[in-house]
Design a protein around this motif. Structure first.
Motif, PDB file in Angstrom:
ATOM      1  N   LYS A  17     -12.202  -2.694  -3.422  1.00 41.12           N
ATOM      2  CA  LYS A  17     -11.599  -2.599  -2.431  1.00 41.12           C
ATOM      3  C   LYS A  17     -11.671  -3.915  -1.139  1.00 41.12           C
ATOM      4  O   LYS A  17     -12.824  -3.678  -0.737  1.00 41.12           O
ATOM      5  CB  LYS A  17     -11.371  -1.044  -1.171  1.00 41.12           C
ATOM      6  N   PRO A  18     -10.359  -4.139  -0.523  1.00 43.75           N
ATOM      7  CA  PRO A  18     -10.687  -4.691   0.496  1.00 43.75           C
ATOM      8  C   PRO A  18     -11.095  -4.312   2.258  1.00 43.75           C
ATOM      9  O   PRO A  18     -11.141  -3.568   2.216  1.00 43.75           O
ATOM     10  CB  PRO A  18      -9.028  -5.150   1.478  1.00 43.75           C
ATOM     11  N   ASN A  19     -11.852  -5.077   2.700  1.00 45.82           N
ATOM     12  CA  ASN A  19     -12.751  -4.320   3.725  1.00 45.82           C
ATOM     13  C   ASN A  19     -11.056  -4.335   4.795  1.00 45.82           C
ATOM     14  O   ASN A  19     -12.325  -3.419   5.317  1.00 45.82           O
ATOM     15  CB  ASN A  19     -13.247  -5.300   3.792  1.00 45.82           C
ATOM     16  N   ASN A  20     -10.649  -4.586   5.414  1.00 47.13           N
ATOM     17  CA  ASN A  20      -9.372  -4.934   5.904  1.00 47.13           C
ATOM     18  C   ASN A  20      -8.105  -4.483   5.378  1.00 47.13           C
ATOM     19  O   ASN A  20      -7.793  -6.215   4.868  1.00 47.13           O
ATOM     20  CB  ASN A  20      -9.968  -5.580   6.946  1.00 47.13           C
ATOM     21  N   LEU A  21      -7.258  -3.904   5.725  1.00 48.79           N
ATOM     22  CA  LEU A  21      -6.251  -4.073   4.849  1.00 48.79           C
ATOM     23  C   LEU A  21      -4.632  -4.916   5.276  1.00 48.79           C
ATOM     24  O   LEU A  21      -4.430  -5.646   5.253  1.00 48.79           O
ATOM     25  CB  LEU A  21      -5.073  -2.877   4.765  1.00 48.79           C
ATOM     26  N   SER A  22      -5.378  -5.631   7.057  1.00 50.12           N
ATOM     27  CA  SER A  22      -5.123  -6.368   7.308  1.00 50.12           C
ATOM     28  C   SER A  22      -5.091  -7.570   6.643  1.00 50.12           C
ATOM     29  O   SER A  22      -3.849  -8.914   6.732  1.00 50.12           O
ATOM     30  CB  SER A  22      -4.187  -6.473   8.841  1.00 50.12           C
ATOM     31  N   GLU A  23      -5.960  -7.887   6.465  1.00 50.59           N
ATOM     32  CA  GLU A  23      -6.946  -9.673   6.169  1.00 50.59           C
ATOM     33  C   GLU A  23      -6.133  -9.299   4.882  1.00 50.59           C
ATOM     34  O   GLU A  23      -5.496 -10.573   4.626  1.00 50.59           O
ATOM     35  CB  GLU A  23      -8.083  -9.462   5.786  1.00 50.59           C
ATOM     36  N   GLU A  24      -5.739  -8.540   3.903  1.00 52.74           N
ATOM     37  CA  GLU A  24      -5.058  -8.775   2.404  1.00 52.74           C
ATOM     38  C   GLU A  24      -3.930  -8.467   2.598  1.00 52.74           C
ATOM     39  O   GLU A  24      -3.333  -9.733   1.800  1.00 52.74           O
ATOM     40  CB  GLU A  24      -5.792  -7.371   1.525  1.00 52.74           C
ATOM     41  N   ILE A  25      -3.023  -8.414   3.655  1.00 55.86           N
ATOM     42  CA  ILE A  25      -1.551  -8.878   3.124  1.00 55.86           C
ATOM     43  C   ILE A  25      -1.931  -9.905   4.050  1.00 55.86           C
ATOM     44  O   ILE A  25      -0.871 -11.025   4.344  1.00 55.86           O
ATOM     45  CB  ILE A  25      -1.130  -7.819   4.879  1.00 55.86           C
ATOM     46  N   LYS A  32       3.546  -9.926   2.349  1.00 51.55           N
ATOM     47  CA  LYS A  32       3.423  -9.461   4.271  1.00 51.55           C
ATOM     48  C   LYS A  32       5.246 -10.040   4.412  1.00 51.55           C
ATOM     49  O   LYS A  32       6.345  -9.082   4.815  1.00 51.55           O
ATOM     50  CB  LYS A  32       2.523 -11.008   4.933  1.00 51.55           C
TER      51      LYS A  32
END
Length: 61
Positions: A17-25, A32
Motif C-alpha cells: 500500500k502506498p504510504n501517501n496517496l499524493s506521492e503515488e499520484i 495525475k
C-alpha cells in the motif's frame, strides 16, 4: 538458451500500500492528468465500473 529466471522481476511492490496517496499520484503522470481532467470538468459523465464493462462487452459483438 537464456533461462526464464533472467526475465523475472520482483512483484512484491505490487501488493504494497502506498504510504501517501499524493506521492503515488505524482509517480504516475497519466493518472495525475486523468484525475485533473476529472476535477476540471464536473459536467463530464461519470461511469460505474459495471457500465464500462457492459460497454466493452457490447463493442466486442
Amino acid at each position: 538458451m537464456e533461462s526464464f529466471s533472467r526475465w523475472r522481476y520482483d512483484s512484491s511492490s505490487l501488493y504494497e500500500k502506498p504510504n501517501n496517496l499524493s506521492e503515488e499520484i505524482e509517480e504516475y503522470p497519466e493518472l495525475k492528468e486523468s484525475i485533473q481532467r476529472f476535477l476540471d470538468n464536473p459536467e463530464m459523465k461519470r461511469y460505474a465500473a459495471r457500465e464500462l464493462k457492459e460497454a466493452r462487452h457490447g463493442n466486442r459483438k
